[in-house]
Enzyme design. Structure first.
Site, short mmCIF file in Angstrom:
data_model
loop_
_atom_site.label_atom_id
_atom_site.label_comp_id
_atom_site.label_asym_id
_atom_site.label_seq_id
_atom_site.Cartn_x
_atom_site.Cartn_y
_atom_site.Cartn_z
CG HIS A 165 3.41 -19.16 14.80
ND1 HIS A 165 3.74 -19.77 13.62
CD2 HIS A 165 2.08 -19.25 14.92
CE1 HIS A 165 2.63 -20.24 13.05
NE2 HIS A 165 1.62 -19.93 13.82
CB CYS A 191 -8.66 -16.58 13.87
SG CYS A 191 -8.02 -17.92 12.87
CD GLU A 207 -4.27 -22.15 8.75
OE1 GLU A 207 -3.45 -21.73 9.56
OE2 GLU A 207 -4.66 -23.33 8.72
CG ASP A 234 -0.20 -20.15 7.84
OD1 ASP A 234 1.00 -19.94 7.56
OD2 ASP A 234 -0.56 -20.70 8.89
#
Ligand code: PEP
Ligand code: MG
Length: 837
Positions: free
Chosen positions: A469, A773, A703, A727
């Site tokens: 992240h 995304c 995910e 993920d």
């Protein structure tokens, strides 16, 4: 063997020059003595010390004396007088540093006194050639000028003589060797690919490679026409001015001619055994080797290291507000357990650098430290303050010790103190951006969010991974970055120039002028490409055969929203709302959230805003959400699992989203959905707090591999599915996204991941829109494959939007489909990447 004496005014200077020369010898023993300075601190020279050094260096074959200037020369002359003008001792007028290096390499090769002196005297030739000041003495073939020519007799001097003869027979005409001789001659060409060319270290390797062979070897630079140079002469090789990319020819005669040429070629293929050290390849780095590309762009600037944490005990727990001692002990134990697990992980991936972390482990288990902290907690102090005080006291004690090494351990204590405090307080070390390239071990998401792109020109992480992240935030800021560069980068001295290419992973610490110029050129070219793409960024991205692809922005704050608009986003495809919840002591209220989401919607000026509900847990813990320690947080209570377990959080957030959806185009998306029942439970809460009349797109993130496989079950309950490849890849490949050691395994182009995307796309066709995304959406190699698999929305960090749109306009959907079909039959991500034109 010839001995060498280095006479200088400065002991430090002489020592450093000898160490440098030693670097070129690769373990070959050469006797080099120093007579420098009146003592280690005082400048000056002393004739007696010089004569003693000559005695110590002399093994019977002779001694070459190199001096810096002024009284060094006088002292050396006096020393020679003291030795009654011993003819085996030669004073050499060569430049001190260059001469010392050339003499050392030559002596290591068994050259006699004349040859060593000649080599030293020619040592400036390389620099003169490079700077265009003429080759100077000794640029031609033969033994060179300076301290006399090589007498016949020794095998080395015979070789130099033979090289001179060969140079007459094998004529160098600037375009290559023209062979006139009848004996055995071997020739070959090779390209120098060392980033800094054939500089002293690789040249010394070359001299060593042909040493001892019954062959005379010549080299010429085909690129510049410079040559010839005997391969036995370091200074003459340097005079070839062979830079990276130059083509060289090697020609050898004698019984071992073929062997000599083979050795040179093998050495060239091994990049002249140049240890990479801190210098990574300038050439593109493939995934999984060395630093990984993490955020595109060229970053150049002076390095700055992330200062140690600045936790101030004064802002830590107020003892009056501490929970009961039992609760505080549990908090402490949980924080220590988390840090221990993290250090364990780093130790495993650190390889030979693991020692750095061992001290930290020991400190975490130190019973004296723990007993002292426990006593304070028992007396009513909060865990954070108790921990900070005890570790501060320990560090202050170490600071007072006389021994430098022991004093340095205070740094370890403070590092461990801060790691545990980060866990206890949820607050990251404060990060104040500075101008230049940030070099640090890793960043937390909060630190990455705080970076100022106007100041930080690049980032080098020793650890980290492209889909962590924190890296995503760095990319959103548009700061060029490489990650997983290895712990040695942390040894970079502050202020050292660093150049990096976040597109290829190339990283050079302390680049020379040529390398710097190359990076600057790349930066200009990339800027030009970006500027061109930006001009058309406001227009839709339509493939050559007319298929429109929505290029959306992944955002987390107002600055991102403005950047999204500036860069031509069609919508905001993913709003990571958790960044409103991080770095604070309690959850934001409904009003506060409404205010924040409304501001984003207004900044997007009519473009749709897809708000993802809180996705914490995993690598984004929140201090005010009580969570039991988990062995595998990525497989634990995160995303929708957590918010369904704390429904008040979800209720408040959906209420705020509903209010904004009343007057702006808004969608809501649930993260980490694994079961249909989770989606239905979330929709139920939504229906309780948001009226059916308010238009609101509803979607889930895909995910989890099981969710991808069950797409058909979800498709009828959502308007869209957004594939989170970060993920999805980590779970499909069983490769944790933050683990730098697994960077190459966690490639979203692995056919296993592509099959999951294909499944989602097929099952959703005609029922729900499919977007991607995850970070793969911004990967130029991934875009054609994703479009070919039926994805029609790519949501990427704002800085990537113009280039992604430009790339889409170059594509043809039929070719993309063919490419995707082939990609699904591949066995690895490398194979897939090789297919992409
Ligand atoms: C993803 O997993 O790909 C994603 C976009 O979500 P995040 O990176 O925030 O986990
Ligand atoms: Mg995710």
């Amino acid at each position: 063997m010839i001995g060498i004496v280095a006479v200088s005014h400065s002991h430090t200077l002489a020592l450093a020059a000898v160490v440098l020369a030693g670097e070129m010898l690769h373990g070959q023993p050469v006797r080099i003595e120093i007579a420098a300075g009146l003592d280690e601190q005082t400048f000056g020279t002393d004739a007696v010390a010089v004569s003693e050094a000559i005695g110590a260096a002399d093994s019977g074959d002779g001694v070459l004396v190199l001096m810096d200037m002024g009284s060094a020369v006088l002292s050396a002359e006096l020393a020679l007088d003291l030795l009654a003008g011993d003819h085996r001792v030669r004073l050499c007028a060569a430049p001190f540093v260059e001469g010392l290096i050339a003499a050392a390499v030559s002596a290591a090769g068994g050259a006699d006194l004349d040859e060593v002196a000649a080599e030293a005297s020619n040592a400036l030739a390389g620099k003169q050639t490079h700077l265009g000041a003429g080759a100077g003495a000794g640029a031609g073939a033969g033994a060179g000028a300076g301290a006399g020519s090589a007498p016949p007799g020794s095998s080395e001097s015979e070789k130099v003589q033979r090289a001179a003869e060969i140079a007459r027979e094998i004529e160098w005409n600037g375009r290559g060797f023209a062979v006139a001789e009848s004996g055995p001659v071997s020739r070959a060409e090779f390209v120098v690919d060392n980033p800094h060319g054939l500089h002293a270290r690789p040249a010394a390797r070359l001299v060593g490679a042909v040493r001892g062979l019954d062959s005379s070897v010549l080299l010429g630079n085909l690129t510049t026409g410079t040559g010839p140079a005997p391969a036995s002469s370091l200074s003459r090789i340097a005079a070839l001015g062979a830079l990276a990319g130059h083509r060289l020819e090697v020609a050898a005669t004698g019984a071992d001619a073929a062997e000599a040429v083979d050795r040179v070629l093998a050495l060239a293929a091994r990049h002249f055994d140049e240890a990479p050290g801190l210098v990574a390849e300038v050439a593109p780095v493939t995934r999984g080797t060395g630093p990984l590309p993490a955020s595109p762009g060229i970053g150049i600037g002076p390095s700055w290291l992330l200062a140690a944490a600045q936790f101030d005990s004064a802002d830590l727990d107020d003892p009056g507000r501490a929970e009961t001692p039992a609760v505080e002990r549990r908090r402490l134990d949980a924080a220590i357990a988390t840090v221990r697990a993290e250090i364990d992980r780093l130790r495993v991936t650190a390889g030979t650098d693991a020692g750095i972390f061992e001290a930290h482990q020991v400190l975490l288990d130190d019973t004296e430290v723990l007993d002292a902290v426990h006593s304070r907690i028992a007396a009513g102090t909060g865990a954070a303050l108790a921990w900070a005080r005890v570790l501060d006291d320990g560090a202050a004690e170490l600071d007072r010790l006389p021994d430098e090494y022991q004093r340095a351990r205070a740094g370890d204590l403070r590092a461990v103190r801060d790691q545990v405090l980060v866990e206890l307080t949820g607050r990251a070390t404060r990060l104040v951006s500075r101008a230049g390239v940030l070099v640090t071990a890793d960043l937390t998401p909060a630190q990455a969010a705080a970076l100022d792109p106007a100041q930080v020109t690049g980032i080098v992480l020793a650890n980290g991974s492209p889909t962590a992240h924190s890296t995503i935030l760095v990319r959103a800021h548009g700061i060029p970055a490489v990650v997983g560069a290895g712990l040695r980068v942390l040894e970079t001295a502050a202020g050292t120039t660093v150049a990096l290419d976040g597109q290829t992973g190339a990283l050079v610490i302390d680049p020379d002028r040529a390398v710097l110029a190359e990076f600057t050129e790349r930066a200009v070219a990339q800027q030009h490409q970006r500027d061109t793409a930006l001009v058309a960024a406001g227009k839709p991205a339509v493939t050559r055969d007319g298929v429109t692809v929505h290029v959306a922005a992944n955002i987390s704050d107002l600055a991102d929203a403005s950047a999204a608009v500036r860069n031509g986003a069609d919508l905001a495809g993913l709003v990571r709302t958790e960044f409103l919840f991080l770095g604070r002591a309690d959850a934001p209220s409904i009003d506060e959230q409404e205010h924040a989401y409304r501001a984003l919607a207004e900044a997007l000026d009519g473009r749709k805003l897809i708000l993802r509900t809180l996705d914490v847990g995993g690598d984004k813990p929140l201090p005010y959400i009580e969570q039991a320690p988990e062995a595998n947080p990525f497989l634990g209570m995160r995303g929708i699992r957590l918010t369904l377990a704390r429904p008040e959080l979800l209720r408040d957030q959906l209420t705020a989203i509903g209010r904004v959806a009343a007057d702006h185009p808004v969608g809501v998306m649930f993260p980490m959905v694994t079961q249909l029942s989770e989606l239905l439970a979330a929709r139920h809460i939504l229906s309780e707090v948001v009226s059916q009349d308010i238009p609101l797109d509803i979607g889930i993130m895909v995910e989890v591999p099981a969710t991808a496989a069950k797409t058909a079950a979800f498709a009828g309950h959502v308007d869209f599915l957004s594939i989170g490849t970060n993920d999805l890849t980590q779970y499909a490949m069983a490769a944790e996204r933050g683990n730098e050691a697994l960077g190459s395994l966690a490639d979203p182009l692995d056919p296993g991941v592509l099959h999951l995307i294909d499944t989602v796309s097929r099952a959703a066709t005609g029922r729900a829109r499919v977007a991607v995304c995850g970070e793969a959406a911004a990967d130029p190699a991934a875009a054609p494959v994703l479009l070919g698999l039926g994805v029609h929305e790519l949501s990427v960090g704002p800085p990537s939007i113009p280039l992604v749109k430009a790339a889409v306009r170059e594509l043809d959907s039929t070719s993309c489909r063919a490419l995707a079909t082939r990609a699904l039959t591949c066995s690895s991500a490398e194979e897939v990447r090789a297919l992409v034109p």
